[in-house]
Scaffold this active site. Structure first.
Site, PDB file in Angstrom:
ATOM      1  N   ARG A 137       0.842  -1.186   0.000  1.00  0.00           N
ATOM      2  CA  ARG A 137       0.000   0.000   0.000  1.00  0.00           C
ATOM      3  C   ARG A 137       0.878   1.237   0.000  1.00  0.00           C
ATOM      4  O   ARG A 137       1.707   1.419   0.891  1.00  0.00           O
ATOM      5  CB  ARG A 137      -0.881  -0.032   1.255  1.00  0.00           C
ATOM      6  CG  ARG A 137      -1.936   1.033   1.267  1.00  0.00           C
ATOM      7  CD  ARG A 137      -3.021   0.721   2.249  1.00  0.00           C
ATOM      8  NE  ARG A 137      -2.570   0.698   3.639  1.00  0.00           N
ATOM      9  CZ  ARG A 137      -3.353   0.982   4.656  1.00  0.00           C
ATOM     10  NH1 ARG A 137      -4.611   1.289   4.448  1.00  0.00           N
ATOM     11  NH2 ARG A 137      -2.901   0.927   5.878  1.00  0.00           N
TER      12      ARG A 137
ATOM     13  N   THR B  36      -0.878   7.608  -1.055  1.00  0.00           N
ATOM     14  CA  THR B  36      -2.151   7.562  -1.790  1.00  0.00           C
ATOM     15  C   THR B  36      -3.095   6.510  -1.232  1.00  0.00           C
ATOM     16  O   THR B  36      -4.282   6.507  -1.564  1.00  0.00           O
ATOM     17  CB  THR B  36      -1.897   7.211  -3.267  1.00  0.00           C
ATOM     18  OG1 THR B  36      -1.323   5.894  -3.322  1.00  0.00           O
ATOM     19  CG2 THR B  36      -0.934   8.197  -3.925  1.00  0.00           C
TER      20      THR B  36
ATOM     21  N   ASP C 209      -1.014  -2.976  12.844  1.00  0.00           N
ATOM     22  CA  ASP C 209      -0.545  -3.516  11.564  1.00  0.00           C
ATOM     23  C   ASP C 209      -0.412  -5.034  11.697  1.00  0.00           C
ATOM     24  O   ASP C 209       0.431  -5.530  12.455  1.00  0.00           O
ATOM     25  CB  ASP C 209       0.801  -2.880  11.204  1.00  0.00           C
ATOM     26  CG  ASP C 209       1.246  -3.295   9.811  1.00  0.00           C
ATOM     27  OD1 ASP C 209       1.353  -2.419   8.938  1.00  0.00           O
ATOM     28  OD2 ASP C 209       1.477  -4.506   9.592  1.00  0.00           O
TER      29      ASP C 209
ATOM     30  N   ASP D  32       3.060  -6.505  10.961  1.00  0.00           N
ATOM     31  CA  ASP D  32       4.016  -6.216  12.037  1.00  0.00           C
ATOM     32  C   ASP D  32       3.714  -7.054  13.268  1.00  0.00           C
ATOM     33  O   ASP D  32       4.631  -7.559  13.926  1.00  0.00           O
ATOM     34  CB  ASP D  32       3.967  -4.723  12.411  1.00  0.00           C
ATOM     35  CG  ASP D  32       4.668  -3.845  11.374  1.00  0.00           C
ATOM     36  OD1 ASP D  32       5.356  -4.409  10.494  1.00  0.00           O
ATOM     37  OD2 ASP D  32       4.512  -2.622  11.442  1.00  0.00           O
TER      38      ASP D  32
END
Ligand code: URA
Length: 213
Positions: free
Chosen positions: A108, A112, A204, A207
């Site tokens: 990602r 944006t 995340d 992570d």
């Protein structure tokens, strides 16, 4: 005639919800997070495979012969949307060891929030398979939509999207782009923050499962 599956299924089984709560807790270690993800993915796989076609085979129990239910040789493809998809993939694959496996690499763009493709490798004859695409987090929905676009370009027509957490925005984006792709998730969370993270979420997912930052 088979009933059309709902577009969104939230698996509210107590074991799923209990494990998910521990995974959400920021104090949960990487090792425990990974173990719970493996366990929860098997419980979700149970739901996602609920409508697999069945047939019978003639077997002999120690008591007598019988026509016993068995899977109808349905060809399956599990597609991991890298990298976090691999955390869900392992558990599902344990339950369905004969499934073929593919990978879609998307990251990602943090500016944006749009997906950028860097890898694509899927099994042959995608048009003949039930394709289960796995990615723990359905957040903006942009990378999920892009991944499903690629799977359809490769021939897939029968796709289910399996995730751990979904946001309302992600579900709406998927529904607009791919109304034919049912979503199965452990929870539908409240919202997304300005960085595209699910709230309250679990942070995340990559992570948390790989111990990176
Ligand atoms: N990806 C993640 O890993 N977590 C989120 O909350 C959103 C996207």
């Amino acid at each position: 005639m088979t009933a059309t599956p709902p577009h969104l299924t939230v698996v509210d089984h107590p074991l799923v919800q209990h494990k998910l709560t521990i995974m959400r807790d920021k104090g949960t270690s990487t090792a425990v997070f990974r173990q719970l993800l493996r366990e929860i993915s098997q419980l979700l796989a149970y739901e996602v495979t609920r409508n697999l076609p069945m047939t019978t085979m003639r077997i002999e129990t120690p008591m007598q012969e019988m026509d016993a239910p068995t899977l109808d040789g349905k060809k399956l493809a599990l597609i991991s949307i890298l990298r976090a998809g691999n955390g869900l993939l392992d558990g599902v694959l344990e339950l369905i060891p004969s499934a073929r496996v593919g990978f879609v690499g998307l990251y990602r763009d943090e500016e944006t929030l749009q997906p950028v493709q860097y890898y694509f490798k899927v099994p042959e004859a995608m048009e003949d398979r039930l394709v289960i695409a796995v990615d723990p987090m359905l957040a903006t929905g942009n990378s999920s939509v892009a991944a499903i676009d690629l799977l359809k370009e490769a021939g897939a027509t029968n796709i289910i999207f399996l995730c751990l957490l979904a946001s309302p925005e992600g579900v709406a984006t998927m529904k607009a782009a791919h109304p034919d792709v049912p979503i199965v998730t452990a929870a539908l969370d409240e919202s997304l923050n300005e960085k595209g993270y699910i709230i309250p979420g679990l942070g995340d997912a990559g992570d948390r499962m790989f111990g990176t930052k």
